[in-house]
Design a protein around this motif. Structure first.
Motif, PDB file in Angstrom:
ATOM      1  N   ASP A 231       0.840  -1.199   0.000  1.00 13.26           N
ATOM      2  CA  ASP A 231       0.000   0.000   0.000  1.00 13.26           C
ATOM      3  C   ASP A 231       0.874   1.247   0.000  1.00 13.26           C
ATOM      4  OD1 ASP A 231      -2.347  -1.397  -0.081  1.00 13.26           O
ATOM      5  OD2 ASP A 231      -2.908  -1.023   1.999  1.00 13.26           O
ATOM      6  N   ILE A 232       0.412   2.281  -0.679  1.00 11.60           N
ATOM      7  CA  ILE A 232       1.140   3.540  -0.804  1.00 11.60           C
ATOM      8  C   ILE A 232       0.473   4.597   0.064  1.00 11.60           C
ATOM      9  CG2 ILE A 232       1.842   5.372  -2.411  1.00 11.60           C
ATOM     10  CD1 ILE A 232       3.309   2.773  -2.895  1.00 11.60           C
ATOM     11  N   GLY A 233       1.317   5.381   0.766  1.00 11.22           N
ATOM     12  CA  GLY A 233       0.789   6.432   1.627  1.00 11.22           C
ATOM     13  C   GLY A 233       1.692   7.648   1.648  1.00 11.22           C
ATOM     14  N   ILE A 234       1.204   8.698   2.306  1.00  7.65           N
ATOM     15  CA  ILE A 234       1.929   9.954   2.436  1.00  7.65           C
ATOM     16  C   ILE A 234       2.217  10.196   3.912  1.00  7.65           C
ATOM     17  CG2 ILE A 234       1.838  12.454   2.075  1.00  7.65           C
ATOM     18  CD1 ILE A 234      -0.230  11.837  -0.172  1.00  7.65           C
ATOM     19  N   VAL A 235       3.468  10.478   4.235  1.00  9.65           N
ATOM     20  CA  VAL A 235       3.841  10.776   5.618  1.00  9.65           C
ATOM     21  C   VAL A 235       3.209  12.117   5.994  1.00  9.65           C
ATOM     22  CG1 VAL A 235       5.738  11.279   7.200  1.00  9.65           C
ATOM     23  CG2 VAL A 235       5.994   9.488   5.480  1.00  9.65           C
ATOM     24  N   MET A 236       2.399  12.108   7.052  1.00  9.13           N
ATOM     25  CA  MET A 236       1.716  13.315   7.503  1.00  9.13           C
ATOM     26  C   MET A 236       2.437  13.986   8.670  1.00  9.13           C
ATOM     27  SD  MET A 236      -0.617  13.326   5.305  1.00  9.13           S
ATOM     28  CE  MET A 236      -1.675  14.632   5.838  1.00  9.13           C
ATOM     29  N   ASP A 237       3.110  13.185   9.504  1.00 10.13           N
ATOM     30  CA  ASP A 237       3.764  13.748  10.677  1.00 10.13           C
ATOM     31  C   ASP A 237       4.769  12.761  11.246  1.00 10.13           C
ATOM     32  OD1 ASP A 237       4.277  15.704  12.540  1.00 10.13           O
ATOM     33  OD2 ASP A 237       2.470  15.369  13.715  1.00 10.13           O
ATOM     34  N   LYS A 238       5.776  13.318  11.901  1.00 13.34           N
ATOM     35  CA  LYS A 238       6.762  12.523  12.638  1.00 13.34           C
ATOM     36  C   LYS A 238       6.441  12.698  14.120  1.00 13.34           C
ATOM     37  CE  LYS A 238      11.767  12.344  13.362  1.00 13.34           C
ATOM     38  NZ  LYS A 238      13.052  12.927  12.924  1.00 13.34           N
ATOM     39  N   VAL A 239       6.329  11.585  14.841  1.00 16.81           N
ATOM     40  CA  VAL A 239       5.911  11.610  16.242  1.00 16.81           C
ATOM     41  C   VAL A 239       6.946  10.870  17.082  1.00 16.81           C
ATOM     42  CG1 VAL A 239       4.094  10.912  17.844  1.00 16.81           C
ATOM     43  CG2 VAL A 239       3.496  11.573  15.524  1.00 16.81           C
ATOM     44  N   ILE A 240       7.270  11.424  18.234  1.00 20.24           N
ATOM     45  CA  ILE A 240       8.135  10.716  19.180  1.00 20.24           C
ATOM     46  C   ILE A 240       7.246  10.290  20.341  1.00 20.24           C
ATOM     47  CG2 ILE A 240      10.130  10.893  20.715  1.00 20.24           C
ATOM     48  CD1 ILE A 240      11.250  12.984  18.745  1.00 20.24           C
ATOM     49  N   ASN A 241       7.167   8.973  20.561  1.00 20.19           N
ATOM     50  CA  ASN A 241       6.255   8.475  21.599  1.00 20.19           C
ATOM     51  C   ASN A 241       6.871   8.643  22.992  1.00 20.19           C
ATOM     52  OD1 ASN A 241       7.993   6.287  22.038  1.00 20.19           O
ATOM     53  ND2 ASN A 241       6.633   4.779  21.106  1.00 20.19           N
ATOM     54  N   ALA A 242       6.139   8.233  24.007  1.00 18.86           N
ATOM     55  CA  ALA A 242       6.555   8.421  25.405  1.00 18.86           C
ATOM     56  C   ALA A 242       7.870   7.714  25.736  1.00 18.86           C
ATOM     57  CB  ALA A 242       5.453   7.933  26.338  1.00 18.86           C
ATOM     58  N   LEU A 243       8.199   6.664  25.008  1.00 14.70           N
ATOM     59  CA  LEU A 243       9.446   5.933  25.241  1.00 14.70           C
ATOM     60  C   LEU A 243      10.608   6.482  24.415  1.00 14.70           C
ATOM     61  CD1 LEU A 243       8.001   2.313  25.314  1.00 14.70           C
ATOM     62  CD2 LEU A 243       8.634   3.749  27.255  1.00 14.70           C
ATOM     63  N   GLY A 244      10.333   7.507  23.602  1.00  8.47           N
ATOM     64  CA  GLY A 244      11.382   8.122  22.802  1.00  8.47           C
ATOM     65  C   GLY A 244      11.566   7.533  21.415  1.00  8.47           C
TER      66      GLY A 244
END
Length: 81
Positions: free
Chosen positions: A37-50
């Protein structure tokens, strides 16, 4: 070839690649996203564990899901100088 050490940017076109965390065990997305499947990166997220994760809008389903870099590869090549 996609270099997994390169961070993705907003707007990058990516392809979903199933990553097997343990032999014979696939990821559990509970959504209708599959390898290729093809997609577009919407955002970069850093979770609670880093850990760095990416929100991706999938073109086929219209769903946005969050993934680690190992599940995503660039859908195009970057020419090195």
């Amino acid at each position: 070839m996609d270099d997994q050490s390169i961070s993705l940017l907003k707007g990058d076109l990516v392809e979903y690649t199933e990553y097997y965390y343990y032999p014979g065990t696939t990821t559990s997305l509970n959504v209708n996203i599959s390898t290729g499947d093809i997609g577009i990166v919407m955002d970069k997220v850093i979770n609670a564990l880093g850990y760095v994760m990416y929100d991706v809008l999938w073109l086929r389903t219209g769903q946005t899901t969050r993934h680690v870099r190992a599940n995503l590869k660039l859908a195009y090549s970057i020419k090195s100088d």
